[in-house]
Design an enzyme around this catalytic site. Structure first.
Site, PDB file in Angstrom:
ATOM      1  N   PRO A   1     -21.957 -44.411  22.409  1.00 26.67           N
ATOM      2  CA  PRO A   1     -20.718 -44.971  22.959  1.00 26.67           C
ATOM      3  C   PRO A   1     -19.486 -44.453  22.213  1.00 26.67           C
ATOM      4  O   PRO A   1     -19.372 -44.604  20.997  1.00 26.67           O
ATOM      5  CB  PRO A   1     -20.889 -46.479  22.734  1.00 26.67           C
ATOM      6  CG  PRO A   1     -22.350 -46.686  22.582  1.00 26.67           C
ATOM      7  CD  PRO A   1     -22.866 -45.449  21.924  1.00 26.67           C
ATOM      8  N   GLU A   2     -18.616 -43.801  22.955  1.00 30.20           N
ATOM      9  CA  GLU A   2     -17.362 -43.313  22.390  1.00 30.20           C
ATOM     10  C   GLU A   2     -16.222 -44.171  22.958  1.00 30.20           C
ATOM     11  O   GLU A   2     -16.465 -45.153  23.658  1.00 30.20           O
ATOM     12  CB  GLU A   2     -17.176 -41.833  22.747  1.00 30.20           C
ATOM     13  CG  GLU A   2     -18.349 -40.938  22.404  1.00 30.20           C
ATOM     14  CD  GLU A   2     -18.522 -40.708  20.900  1.00 30.20           C
ATOM     15  OE1 GLU A   2     -17.764 -41.285  20.099  1.00 30.20           O
ATOM     16  OE2 GLU A   2     -19.445 -39.959  20.541  1.00 30.20           O
TER      17      GLU A   2
ATOM     18  N   LYS B   1     -13.502 -46.961  18.617  1.00 30.48           N
ATOM     19  CA  LYS B   1     -14.818 -47.346  19.129  1.00 30.48           C
ATOM     20  C   LYS B   1     -15.138 -48.813  18.866  1.00 30.48           C
ATOM     21  O   LYS B   1     -16.280 -49.244  19.046  1.00 30.48           O
ATOM     22  CB  LYS B   1     -15.886 -46.448  18.496  1.00 30.48           C
ATOM     23  CG  LYS B   1     -15.646 -44.959  18.691  1.00 30.48           C
ATOM     24  CD  LYS B   1     -16.670 -44.129  17.939  1.00 30.48           C
ATOM     25  CE  LYS B   1     -16.330 -42.645  17.984  1.00 30.48           C
ATOM     26  NZ  LYS B   1     -17.325 -41.811  17.262  1.00 30.48           N
TER      27      LYS B   1
END
Length: 274
Positions: free
Chosen positions: A2-3, A58
């Site tokens: 996940p960015e 993030k």
């Protein structure tokens, strides 16, 4: 992994299903993802209403009615979900919060358990404690140029450094450098003001495009480098055209490593001499 675009998508989901809801229960299925003692987390959350959401890089923030924050960092494999009944809980749910009015449970999902759940007094305090730079969607071109100009380090690892700007991951930096036509092994202090402006514009383009498509790379424009990565022929199905530069269709995208990270470039668009 996940960015920033994925985390922004998660934030919007939480905003839709959880804001205005009071946390009435907490289930911890795996303490490994907790960066705060379970008793402290339980005392801080139960009976508190989620009043809003925010994000820095993030990191996703759930704002509570006493001014404190629940901080979610999703690590390599984290995700967010919701369910009503225990048998429907997503696989790899590590922590779940019961919400008052909807009957929903908000689930923190993390197969590899590299994500972390924390508490913070404020976004500013968390940013300072974690030494995070400005969010990649908020940094200005002037700030970016100033930060790069101080460092005699390759520009790719600089952009990946969360203390310079928060939220850019490996594929995003490759895409940004491709869109800005800058070689990843250019030194930060060699980037001109004009190039920094192009980098800044590329950051905005890549992130807003990814967010608009909810981080589903298969829907990204054909002009994006991401399709050249070996696992994606969605832009040119059934052919190997995705392995070539979208600007120079006879030039094959090159792969090598910069700072230990797999890196993709067009050798024409991103000449090391430019």
């Amino acid at each position: 992994m996940p960015e920033l675009p994925e985390v922004e998508t998660y934030r919007r989901f939480i905003d839709e299903v959880a804001v205005g809801q009071t946390i009435t229960g907490l289930e911890v299925f795996d303490k490994h993802v907790l960066a705060v003692p379970e008793d402290e987390l339980r005392a801080a959350l139960l009976g508190r209403t989620i009043t809003g959401t925010n994000r820095l890089g993030k990191n996703c923030f759930l704002e509570l009615d006493n001014g404190r924050l629940l901080v979610l960092h999703f690590g390599m494999t984290g995700d967010i979900g919701a369910y009503r009944d225990a048998p429907d809980a997503p696989r790899f749910t590590r922590v779940a919060w019961q919400l008052s009015d909807t009957g929903l449970n908000l689930a923190f999902i993390d197969p590899r358990k590299f994500g972390r759940i924390r508490l913070a007094d404020s976004a500013e305090a968390y940013q300072k404690a974690k030494k995070l730079g400005p969010d990649a969607l908020q940094i200005t071109a002037a700030e970016l140029h100033q930060k790069l100009s101080r460092r005699k380090v390759f520009v790719k690892p600089l952009l990946l450094n969360q203390s310079l700007t928060a939220g850019l991951g490996n594929w995003i930096v490759d895409e940004v450098l491709f869109q800005a036509k800058i070689h990843p092994e250019r030194l930060g202090n060699s980037i001109t003001k004009k190039e920094a402006t192009a980098l800044h514009a590329a950051i905005q383009l890549v992130l807003t495009t990814a967010i608009r498509h909810e981080a589903n790379y298969r829907h990204f424009p054909k002009s994006f480098l991401i399709h050249a990565r070996e696992w994606d022929d969605s832009a040119t199905p059934g052919t190997d055209a995705h392995l070539f530069c979208p600007r120079h269709t006879k030039v094959k995208i090159e792969k090598f490593y910069v700072g230990g990270r797999a890196t993709y470039i067009c050798p024409v668009c991103q000449s090391a001499l430019s």
